[in-house]
Design a protein around this motif. Structure first.
Motif, PDB file in Angstrom:
ATOM      1  N   SER A  11      30.258 -16.636  -8.897  1.00 27.83           N
ATOM      2  CA  SER A  11      31.695 -16.411  -9.069  1.00 27.83           C
ATOM      3  C   SER A  11      32.366 -17.474  -9.932  1.00 27.83           C
ATOM      4  CB  SER A  11      32.387 -16.362  -7.696  1.00 27.83           C
ATOM      5  OG  SER A  11      32.204 -17.588  -7.006  1.00 27.83           O
ATOM      6  N   ILE A  12      31.750 -18.640 -10.078  1.00 24.96           N
ATOM      7  CA  ILE A  12      32.363 -19.714 -10.857  1.00 24.96           C
ATOM      8  C   ILE A  12      32.035 -19.533 -12.335  1.00 24.96           C
ATOM      9  CG2 ILE A  12      32.543 -22.198 -11.226  1.00 24.96           C
ATOM     10  CD1 ILE A  12      33.708 -21.149  -8.560  1.00 24.96           C
ATOM     11  N   LYS A  13      33.081 -19.365 -13.145  1.00 27.83           N
ATOM     12  CA  LYS A  13      32.912 -19.193 -14.591  1.00 27.83           C
ATOM     13  C   LYS A  13      33.271 -20.450 -15.371  1.00 27.83           C
ATOM     14  CE  LYS A  13      32.010 -14.749 -14.101  1.00 27.83           C
ATOM     15  NZ  LYS A  13      32.182 -14.592 -12.667  1.00 27.83           N
ATOM     16  N   ALA A 107      36.253 -23.896 -10.618  1.00 28.07           N
ATOM     17  CA  ALA A 107      35.977 -24.988  -9.692  1.00 28.07           C
ATOM     18  C   ALA A 107      36.596 -26.256 -10.261  1.00 28.07           C
ATOM     19  CB  ALA A 107      34.484 -25.172  -9.484  1.00 28.07           C
ATOM     20  N   PHE A 108      37.050 -27.136  -9.384  1.00 26.08           N
ATOM     21  CA  PHE A 108      37.709 -28.376  -9.792  1.00 26.08           C
ATOM     22  C   PHE A 108      36.989 -29.540  -9.125  1.00 26.08           C
ATOM     23  CE2 PHE A 108      41.079 -31.483  -8.500  1.00 26.08           C
ATOM     24  CZ  PHE A 108      41.288 -32.045  -9.763  1.00 26.08           C
ATOM     25  N   VAL A 109      36.596 -30.525  -9.934  1.00 19.42           N
ATOM     26  CA  VAL A 109      35.849 -31.684  -9.434  1.00 19.42           C
ATOM     27  C   VAL A 109      36.713 -32.930  -9.587  1.00 19.42           C
ATOM     28  CG1 VAL A 109      33.727 -33.027  -9.597  1.00 19.42           C
ATOM     29  CG2 VAL A 109      33.702 -30.597 -10.209  1.00 19.42           C
ATOM     30  N   ASP A 110      36.908 -33.653  -8.484  1.00 17.60           N
ATOM     31  CA  ASP A 110      37.733 -34.862  -8.509  1.00 17.60           C
ATOM     32  C   ASP A 110      37.237 -35.812  -7.432  1.00 17.60           C
ATOM     33  OD1 ASP A 110      40.191 -36.679  -8.203  1.00 17.60           O
ATOM     34  OD2 ASP A 110      40.881 -35.303  -9.760  1.00 17.60           O
ATOM     35  N   ASP A 111      37.512 -37.103  -7.623  1.00 15.84           N
ATOM     36  CA  ASP A 111      37.078 -38.107  -6.645  1.00 15.84           C
ATOM     37  C   ASP A 111      38.139 -38.405  -5.599  1.00 15.84           C
ATOM     38  OD1 ASP A 111      38.292 -41.180  -7.701  1.00 15.84           O
ATOM     39  OD2 ASP A 111      38.542 -39.387  -8.913  1.00 15.84           O
ATOM     40  N   GLN A 112      39.376 -37.936  -5.795  1.00 12.84           N
ATOM     41  CA  GLN A 112      40.472 -38.294  -4.905  1.00 12.84           C
ATOM     42  C   GLN A 112      40.824 -37.148  -3.959  1.00 12.84           C
ATOM     43  OE1 GLN A 112      43.872 -40.374  -6.655  1.00 12.84           O
ATOM     44  NE2 GLN A 112      42.722 -40.629  -8.567  1.00 12.84           N
ATOM     45  N   ASP A 113      40.873 -37.474  -2.657  1.00 14.15           N
ATOM     46  CA  ASP A 113      41.236 -36.465  -1.664  1.00 14.15           C
ATOM     47  C   ASP A 113      42.633 -35.906  -1.913  1.00 14.15           C
ATOM     48  OD1 ASP A 113      38.811 -36.702  -0.371  1.00 14.15           O
ATOM     49  OD2 ASP A 113      39.540 -38.155   1.105  1.00 14.15           O
ATOM     50  N   PHE A 114      43.548 -36.757  -2.388  1.00 16.57           N
ATOM     51  CA  PHE A 114      44.910 -36.282  -2.658  1.00 16.57           C
ATOM     52  C   PHE A 114      44.898 -35.166  -3.697  1.00 16.57           C
ATOM     53  CE2 PHE A 114      48.497 -36.332  -5.582  1.00 16.57           C
ATOM     54  CZ  PHE A 114      49.553 -36.064  -4.723  1.00 16.57           C
ATOM     55  N   GLU A 115      44.153 -35.357  -4.795  1.00 20.14           N
ATOM     56  CA  GLU A 115      44.116 -34.354  -5.858  1.00 20.14           C
ATOM     57  C   GLU A 115      43.470 -33.061  -5.376  1.00 20.14           C
ATOM     58  OE1 GLU A 115      45.781 -34.672  -8.393  1.00 20.14           O
ATOM     59  OE2 GLU A 115      45.919 -36.781  -8.954  1.00 20.14           O
ATOM     60  N   LEU A 116      42.432 -33.186  -4.561  1.00 21.83           N
ATOM     61  CA  LEU A 116      41.773 -31.993  -4.025  1.00 21.83           C
ATOM     62  C   LEU A 116      42.718 -31.242  -3.086  1.00 21.83           C
ATOM     63  CD1 LEU A 116      38.297 -33.621  -3.345  1.00 21.83           C
ATOM     64  CD2 LEU A 116      38.787 -31.904  -5.096  1.00 21.83           C
ATOM     65  N   ALA A 117      43.492 -31.999  -2.291  1.00 22.45           N
ATOM     66  CA  ALA A 117      44.442 -31.365  -1.378  1.00 22.45           C
ATOM     67  C   ALA A 117      45.583 -30.700  -2.147  1.00 22.45           C
ATOM     68  CB  ALA A 117      44.998 -32.399  -0.403  1.00 22.45           C
ATOM     69  N   PHE A 143      27.684 -21.313  -8.222  1.00 22.60           N
ATOM     70  CA  PHE A 143      27.555 -21.911  -9.552  1.00 22.60           C
ATOM     71  C   PHE A 143      26.345 -21.366 -10.316  1.00 22.60           C
ATOM     72  CE2 PHE A 143      30.057 -24.911  -7.127  1.00 22.60           C
ATOM     73  CZ  PHE A 143      31.029 -25.306  -8.025  1.00 22.60           C
ATOM     74  N   LEU A 144      25.627 -20.448  -9.718  1.00 21.10           N
ATOM     75  CA  LEU A 144      24.439 -19.870 -10.356  1.00 21.10           C
ATOM     76  C   LEU A 144      24.761 -18.446 -10.766  1.00 21.10           C
ATOM     77  CD1 LEU A 144      21.735 -21.135  -7.838  1.00 21.10           C
ATOM     78  CD2 LEU A 144      22.453 -22.183 -10.002  1.00 21.10           C
ATOM     79  N   PRO A 145      24.954 -18.194 -12.060  1.00 19.09           N
ATOM     80  CA  PRO A 145      25.345 -16.853 -12.514  1.00 19.09           C
ATOM     81  C   PRO A 145      24.366 -15.778 -12.068  1.00 19.09           C
ATOM     82  CG  PRO A 145      25.541 -18.452 -14.299  1.00 19.09           C
ATOM     83  CD  PRO A 145      24.828 -19.147 -13.170  1.00 19.09           C
ATOM     84  N   ARG A 146      24.895 -14.620 -11.772  1.00 20.85           N
ATOM     85  CA  ARG A 146      24.046 -13.492 -11.413  1.00 20.85           C
ATOM     86  C   ARG A 146      23.188 -13.075 -12.590  1.00 20.85           C
ATOM     87  NH1 ARG A 146      27.454  -8.667  -9.185  1.00 20.85           N
ATOM     88  NH2 ARG A 146      25.347  -7.799  -9.031  1.00 20.85           N
ATOM     89  N   PHE A 147      23.695 -13.308 -13.813  1.00 15.31           N
ATOM     90  CA  PHE A 147      22.971 -12.908 -15.005  1.00 15.31           C
ATOM     91  C   PHE A 147      22.861 -14.099 -15.952  1.00 15.31           C
ATOM     92  CE2 PHE A 147      25.321  -9.251 -13.421  1.00 15.31           C
ATOM     93  CZ  PHE A 147      24.309  -8.318 -13.285  1.00 15.31           C
ATOM     94  N   VAL A 148      21.665 -14.350 -16.413  1.00 18.23           N
ATOM     95  CA  VAL A 148      21.448 -15.341 -17.467  1.00 18.23           C
ATOM     96  C   VAL A 148      20.811 -14.577 -18.618  1.00 18.23           C
ATOM     97  CG1 VAL A 148      20.363 -17.505 -18.138  1.00 18.23           C
ATOM     98  CG2 VAL A 148      21.164 -17.190 -15.780  1.00 18.23           C
ATOM     99  N   SER A 149      21.622 -14.236 -19.604  1.00 22.68           N
ATOM    100  CA  SER A 149      21.167 -13.412 -20.710  1.00 22.68           C
ATOM    101  C   SER A 149      20.959 -14.264 -21.947  1.00 22.68           C
ATOM    102  CB  SER A 149      22.198 -12.311 -20.995  1.00 22.68           C
ATOM    103  OG  SER A 149      23.397 -12.884 -21.495  1.00 22.68           O
ATOM    104  N   ASP A 150      20.572 -13.600 -23.027  1.00 23.31           N
ATOM    105  CA  ASP A 150      20.379 -14.334 -24.277  1.00 23.31           C
ATOM    106  C   ASP A 150      21.684 -14.884 -24.817  1.00 23.31           C
ATOM    107  OD1 ASP A 150      21.242 -11.718 -24.706  1.00 23.31           O
ATOM    108  OD2 ASP A 150      20.376 -11.618 -26.705  1.00 23.31           O
TER     109      ASP A 150
END
Length: 348
Positions: A11-13, A107-117, A143-150
């Protein structure tokens, strides 16, 4: 286990990254020199090769941060980065709008709990990942696509081309047709090869608005149809001076008898604004006419494919019979339309 929520597989694009103490160790404006965190770029490149996009949402000085990304050789990995002092949730919204992707595919990656909240409060659809947990989180099934095409490894380049088109179109002062003519589009149609089938399967699953029946086909089903003498499986691709759109259309025709049957017709939504929605359909109509056959088409009203119904009507199809939401259309092959003048059609 994910402490936030667990979306479905593939689901993550797009993954949006914070910079300070996430992409690199240290705070750029305070420390001056920062070092990439171990393993982070490897994760980004691994997901990039699978067709997952990446961007940036960082509270930072834009010019300084972009210069650092450039120095590290990473600038091209990130699409439409948002670096400034606004809320990161707003940055993610801007990225989603620019890439034309739903917030639930981010998806959002951050080191701070405040930003995630803050992200959870403002855009709860976005999957949140603590920067300390990327080694496990970024291997989860969403994070693993259902399809990995050319096309997967070229997805970033295709989006970058689209951003360049959008930027030029926003500054263009002529008519829409003049802009399209300037794109130098080349539309190719060819029988499906085995190498096309992963992308073909992906198209049947992911295309909704321009899918005539809503039916999906597996790789094995498509491979059998490709080799069938009674069927014609065609793949369409599009490119212009900005680069390739990839494989954007699929048609399945059942031959034989007085009438050919168009069992499947779909076009990727990524070309909806390019005025090429009828080119593949027109080619099938021409093939049927030249074979001395009529042409009928299956259409199933799905609630989301009204645009494809309009495409059929514009191309000269009319309703022949109906049973609930299932419709049989019949084509008028006496007056076929030529492809738009701004598109060069090549048939393989």
């Amino acid at each position: 286990m994910d402490p936030y929520h667990k979306p479905k597989r593939g689901s993550i694009k797009c993954v949006v990254w914070d910079l300070d103490n996430t992409l690199w160790d240290g705070v750029l404006l305070e420390d001056g020199e920062v070092r990439l965190r171990p393993g982070v770029v490897e994760h980004i490149r691994r997901l990039d090769a699978l067709g997952v996009l990446h961007s940036v949402a960082s509270r930072n000085d834009h010019a300084t941060a972009m210069a650092k990304l450039r120095d590290l050789g990473l600038e091209d990995l990130f699409l439409h980065p948002q670096i400034g002092w606004n809320a990161k949730s707003e940055s993610v919204r801007r990225i989603a709008a620019k890439l034309n992707l739903g917030l639930d595919s981010f998806a959002f990656v951050d080191d701070q709990d405040f930003e995630l909240a803050e992200m959870e409060f403002s855009v709860p659809e976005v999957t949140r990942v603590n920067a300390l947990e990327i080694d496990t989180a970024l291997h989860r099934e969403e994070f693993l696509p259902r399809f990995v095409s050319d096309e997967s490894a070229r997805r970033r380049a295709m989006y970058r081309g689209q951003l360049a088109r959008d930027a030029e179109e926003s500054e263009f002062t002529g008519t829409s047709e003049e802009f399209l003519a300037g794109l130098e589009m080349r539309f190719t149609i060819a029988p499906a090869a085995r190498a096309d089938l992963q992308r073909a399967e992906e198209l049947t699953v992911r295309t909704n608005q321009l899918n005539a029946t809503g039916r999906t086909y597996s790789y094995d089903e498509l491979d059998a149809l490709r080799e069938s003498e009674d069927h014609l499986l065609l793949v369409a691709a599009l490119e212009d001076r900005f680069g390739s759109y990839g494989k954007i259309g699929l048609a399945l025709v059942e031959k034989g008898g007085e009438d050919w049957w168009l069992r499947m017709m779909l076009m990727s939504c990524r070309v909806m604004s390019r005025g090429v929605g009828t080119v593949l359909l027109g080619h099938v109509m021409e093939r049927a006419r030249d074979a001395g056959a009529g042409l009928r088409a299956d259409f199933v009203e799905t609630g989301r494919n009204r645009m494809m119904q309009i495409t059929y009507a514009f191309s000269g199809f009319r309703e022949f019979s109906r049973e609930g939401d299932r419709v049989v259309l019949v084509a008028d092959l006496s007056q076929l339309q030529d492809p738009p003048g701004y598109v060069r059609l090549e048939v393989g």
